[in-house]
Write a protein that holds these residues in place. Sequence first.
Motif, PDB file in Angstrom:
ATOM      1  N   GLY A 275      37.153  39.474  33.855  1.00 56.31           N
ATOM      2  CA  GLY A 275      36.747  38.580  32.793  1.00 56.31           C
ATOM      3  C   GLY A 275      37.123  37.135  33.045  1.00 56.31           C
ATOM      4  O   GLY A 275      36.852  36.278  32.220  1.00 56.31           O
ATOM      5  N   PHE A 276      37.756  36.871  34.181  1.00 58.53           N
ATOM      6  CA  PHE A 276      38.107  35.493  34.514  1.00 58.53           C
ATOM      7  C   PHE A 276      36.906  34.827  35.181  1.00 58.53           C
ATOM      8  O   PHE A 276      35.951  35.477  35.558  1.00 58.53           O
ATOM      9  CB  PHE A 276      39.331  35.453  35.433  1.00 58.53           C
ATOM     10  N   THR A 277      36.977  33.512  35.357  1.00 57.98           N
ATOM     11  CA  THR A 277      35.848  32.800  35.953  1.00 57.98           C
ATOM     12  C   THR A 277      35.618  33.219  37.398  1.00 57.98           C
ATOM     13  O   THR A 277      34.498  33.172  37.877  1.00 57.98           O
ATOM     14  CB  THR A 277      36.083  31.277  35.904  1.00 57.98           C
ATOM     15  N   ASP A 278      36.671  33.640  38.092  1.00 59.14           N
ATOM     16  CA  ASP A 278      36.534  34.045  39.491  1.00 59.14           C
ATOM     17  C   ASP A 278      37.216  35.395  39.700  1.00 59.14           C
ATOM     18  O   ASP A 278      38.365  35.472  40.130  1.00 59.14           O
ATOM     19  CB  ASP A 278      37.147  32.980  40.410  1.00 59.14           C
ATOM     20  N   ASP A 279      36.515  36.476  39.381  1.00 64.91           N
ATOM     21  CA  ASP A 279      37.067  37.823  39.528  1.00 64.91           C
ATOM     22  C   ASP A 279      37.286  38.209  40.986  1.00 64.91           C
ATOM     23  O   ASP A 279      38.035  39.126  41.271  1.00 64.91           O
ATOM     24  CB  ASP A 279      36.140  38.860  38.882  1.00 64.91           C
ATOM     25  N   THR A 280      36.624  37.529  41.908  1.00 63.83           N
ATOM     26  CA  THR A 280      36.705  37.901  43.319  1.00 63.83           C
ATOM     27  C   THR A 280      37.663  37.007  44.099  1.00 63.83           C
ATOM     28  O   THR A 280      37.587  36.942  45.318  1.00 63.83           O
ATOM     29  CB  THR A 280      35.309  37.840  43.957  1.00 63.83           C
ATOM     30  N   ALA A 281      38.587  36.350  43.411  1.00 68.58           N
ATOM     31  CA  ALA A 281      39.508  35.426  44.081  1.00 68.58           C
ATOM     32  C   ALA A 281      40.403  36.127  45.085  1.00 68.58           C
ATOM     33  O   ALA A 281      40.785  35.550  46.096  1.00 68.58           O
ATOM     34  CB  ALA A 281      40.359  34.692  43.049  1.00 68.58           C
ATOM     35  N   GLN A 282      40.732  37.370  44.840  1.00 69.03           N
ATOM     36  CA  GLN A 282      41.645  38.106  45.706  1.00 69.03           C
ATOM     37  C   GLN A 282      40.931  38.950  46.760  1.00 69.03           C
ATOM     38  O   GLN A 282      41.575  39.708  47.486  1.00 69.03           O
ATOM     39  CB  GLN A 282      42.552  39.007  44.859  1.00 69.03           C
ATOM     40  N   ASP A 283      39.613  38.831  46.865  1.00 70.72           N
ATOM     41  CA  ASP A 283      38.859  39.683  47.789  1.00 70.72           C
ATOM     42  C   ASP A 283      39.259  39.485  49.251  1.00 70.72           C
ATOM     43  O   ASP A 283      39.286  40.448  50.020  1.00 70.72           O
ATOM     44  CB  ASP A 283      37.356  39.479  47.623  1.00 70.72           C
ATOM     45  N   ALA A 284      39.592  38.278  49.658  1.00 71.98           N
ATOM     46  CA  ALA A 284      39.999  38.048  51.044  1.00 71.98           C
ATOM     47  C   ALA A 284      41.294  38.791  51.354  1.00 71.98           C
ATOM     48  O   ALA A 284      41.433  39.401  52.417  1.00 71.98           O
ATOM     49  CB  ALA A 284      40.164  36.555  51.302  1.00 71.98           C
ATOM     50  N   LEU A 285      42.236  38.770  50.422  1.00 70.43           N
ATOM     51  CA  LEU A 285      43.490  39.493  50.610  1.00 70.43           C
ATOM     52  C   LEU A 285      43.254  41.000  50.592  1.00 70.43           C
ATOM     53  O   LEU A 285      43.823  41.734  51.401  1.00 70.43           O
ATOM     54  CB  LEU A 285      44.497  39.097  49.531  1.00 70.43           C
ATOM     55  N   LEU A 286      42.414  41.466  49.685  1.00 67.80           N
ATOM     56  CA  LEU A 286      42.097  42.897  49.630  1.00 67.80           C
ATOM     57  C   LEU A 286      41.426  43.363  50.917  1.00 67.80           C
ATOM     58  O   LEU A 286      41.684  44.468  51.394  1.00 67.80           O
ATOM     59  CB  LEU A 286      41.200  43.201  48.424  1.00 67.80           C
ATOM     60  N   GLU A 287      40.582  42.524  51.507  1.00 69.95           N
ATOM     61  CA  GLU A 287      39.942  42.870  52.775  1.00 69.95           C
ATOM     62  C   GLU A 287      40.990  43.026  53.880  1.00 69.95           C
ATOM     63  O   GLU A 287      40.941  43.981  54.652  1.00 69.95           O
ATOM     64  CB  GLU A 287      38.931  41.800  53.174  1.00 69.95           C
TER      65      GLU A 287
END
Length: 69
Positions: free
Chosen positions: A28-40
């Motif tokens: 629900g935040f403006t950038d839900d995918t902010a942590q995708d690089a770390l998750l990758e």
Amino acid sequence: MYLVEPTPLSTARLPIPGLRAHLRLGTGFTDDTAQDALLEQVLRASLAEVERFCAKAVLIRDFVWTTHA
């Protein structure tokens, strides 16, 4: 004997949305995918460790096997 992966696993094949949902990261935040690089990075490291431990490929992909005769 060498086993080499000629092309790295594409990011599209990694289950990043599934991991994000499993970890119950904020939504629900403006950038839900902010942590995708770390998750990758975490997924790639985990995949490599599991494959090393089991000596089996978890995801289907191409490898080049070189032997010395």
